[in-house]
Design a protein around this motif. Structure first.
Motif, PDB file in Angstrom:
ATOM      1  N   GLY A 132      22.831  82.347  22.018  1.00 13.15           N
ATOM      2  CA  GLY A 132      22.507  83.756  22.146  1.00 13.15           C
ATOM      3  C   GLY A 132      21.361  84.098  21.237  1.00 13.15           C
ATOM      4  N   LYS A 133      21.359  85.328  20.697  1.00 14.61           N
ATOM      5  CA  LYS A 133      20.328  85.705  19.736  1.00 14.61           C
ATOM      6  C   LYS A 133      20.322  84.735  18.561  1.00 14.61           C
ATOM      7  N   GLN A 134      21.506  84.365  18.138  1.00 15.76           N
ATOM      8  CA  GLN A 134      21.673  83.327  17.132  1.00 15.76           C
ATOM      9  C   GLN A 134      22.476  82.186  17.732  1.00 15.76           C
ATOM     10  N   LYS A 135      22.250  80.990  17.220  1.00 11.78           N
ATOM     11  CA  LYS A 135      22.929  79.812  17.755  1.00 11.78           C
ATOM     12  C   LYS A 135      23.857  79.234  16.698  1.00 11.78           C
ATOM     13  N   LYS A 136      25.007  78.745  17.163  1.00 12.39           N
ATOM     14  CA  LYS A 136      25.976  78.151  16.246  1.00 12.39           C
ATOM     15  C   LYS A 136      26.695  77.019  16.952  1.00 12.39           C
ATOM     16  N   ASP A 137      26.919  75.928  16.222  1.00  7.18           N
ATOM     17  CA  ASP A 137      27.688  74.790  16.740  1.00  7.18           C
ATOM     18  C   ASP A 137      28.972  74.648  15.947  1.00  7.18           C
ATOM     19  N   GLU A 138      30.016  74.206  16.633  1.00 10.05           N
ATOM     20  CA  GLU A 138      31.322  74.025  16.007  1.00 10.05           C
ATOM     21  C   GLU A 138      31.923  72.732  16.541  1.00 10.05           C
ATOM     22  N   MET A 139      32.504  71.923  15.653  1.00 10.00           N
ATOM     23  CA  MET A 139      33.099  70.662  16.063  1.00 10.00           C
ATOM     24  C   MET A 139      34.617  70.787  16.109  1.00 10.00           C
ATOM     25  N   VAL A 140      35.204  70.285  17.180  1.00  9.00           N
ATOM     26  CA  VAL A 140      36.649  70.314  17.363  1.00  9.00           C
ATOM     27  C   VAL A 140      37.137  68.910  17.743  1.00  9.00           C
ATOM     28  N   SER A 141      38.222  68.484  17.132  1.00  9.23           N
ATOM     29  CA  SER A 141      38.810  67.180  17.432  1.00  9.23           C
ATOM     30  C   SER A 141      40.184  67.400  18.065  1.00  9.23           C
ATOM     31  N   ILE A 142      40.403  66.829  19.248  1.00  8.02           N
ATOM     32  CA  ILE A 142      41.662  67.015  19.977  1.00  8.02           C
ATOM     33  C   ILE A 142      42.225  65.655  20.385  1.00  8.02           C
ATOM     34  N   GLY A 143      43.539  65.512  20.250  1.00 14.32           N
ATOM     35  CA  GLY A 143      44.228  64.318  20.722  1.00 14.32           C
ATOM     36  C   GLY A 143      45.309  64.688  21.724  1.00 14.32           C
TER      37      GLY A 143
END
Length: 258
Positions: A128-139
């Motif tokens: 969007g206007k600002q960008k953000k990344d987030e990491m998620v680990s799922i099992g």
């Protein structure tokens, strides 16, 4: 739900790639790179070409990374979500080790069952206007359907290997990989849906303001291709969207917890 412990992620990454951990405390991580990891991360192709041509073994660099923003000192790299170094590491994982199959190492003289888990490290990108990344680990347990978030932390004390240990045998999956990824996608969608969306509202507001300003600038003129092109560019920059990307993962065969 997110992998907030970036320091642990980096520690696990370098350990898995056989780099020695020289310093690891107070938000600072110093590692001795192997030749392979130096080639992958340090952008020294001419050095390695020259040194190998001369018949020398080479001298891989040490790398110090800071994960605590309060420890930034200007001398070493501050790594955070969105930083070039983290993107480089994620791209390295994506290109070289996206999928794997591993077995938990068991030292036993009795028959022991290993159960299949689908494990995925997924990047959520907010655009969007600002960008953000987030990491998620799922099992996901591929037999009984149990799902765990923060799976990499769950496995940090386990020893994994490429071949199955003596006396161990595997249990066949009941849930298919395709179905498993669909379940993970549903969990991620629910997670994102429950997050604050003020970032999206801000992006939409900015988009409308820029479009209105453009229309005001071209007031009285027909909306020709040039104006429509500028409007499309504004929408592309600011219209909020969310994307999921599997960085790496695989099927891990694990013993049941006692």
């Amino acid at each position: 739900m997110a992998i907030n412990d970036l320091h642990h992620f980096l520690e696990s990454y370098f350990t898995a790639h056989h780099c020695s951990i020289l310093h690891n405390q107070d938000g600072m991580l110093t590692v001795q790179l192997t030749e392979k990891m130096d080639r992958a991360l340090m952008n020294r192709p001419f050095y390695w070409h020259y040194i190998k041509k001369m018949g020398h073994p080479g001298d891989p660099k040490q790398l110090t990374l800071i994960t605590d923003p309060e420890k930034r000192d200007g001398k070493h790299e501050w790594v955070h979500f969105g930083s070039p170094r983290l993107h480089q590491i994620l791209n390295h994982l994506h290109a070289n080790e996206k999928y794997t199959k591993l077995f938990e190492a068991k030292d036993t003289n009795q028959k022991a069952a290993l159960f299949p888990w689908l494990v995925a490290n997924i990047k959520i990108s907010y655009q969007g206007k600002q960008k953000k990344d987030e990491m998620v680990s799922i099992g996901l347990h591929l037999v009984n359907g149990t799902m765990k978030v923060g799976m990499m932390e769950e496995m940090e004390d386990k020893s994994m290997q490429n071949s199955i240990s003596d006396y161990c045998y595997t249990i066949a999956p009941i849930i298919t990989l395709k179905s498993g990824f669909k379940r993970m996608e549903t969990v991620l969608e629910d997670y994102v849906q429950n997050q604050p969306h003020d970032w999206a509202e801000t992006s939409l507001k900015t988009m409308e303001e820029e479009i209105n300003l453009l229309r005001h600038f071209y007031k009285g003129e027909n909306e020709d291709n040039e104006i429509r092109k500028e409007m499309d560019e504004i929408k592309e920059r600011h219209y909020p969207s969310i994307h999921f990307e599997v960085i790496n993962g695989g099927v891990f065969y694990l013993a049941e917890q006692d």
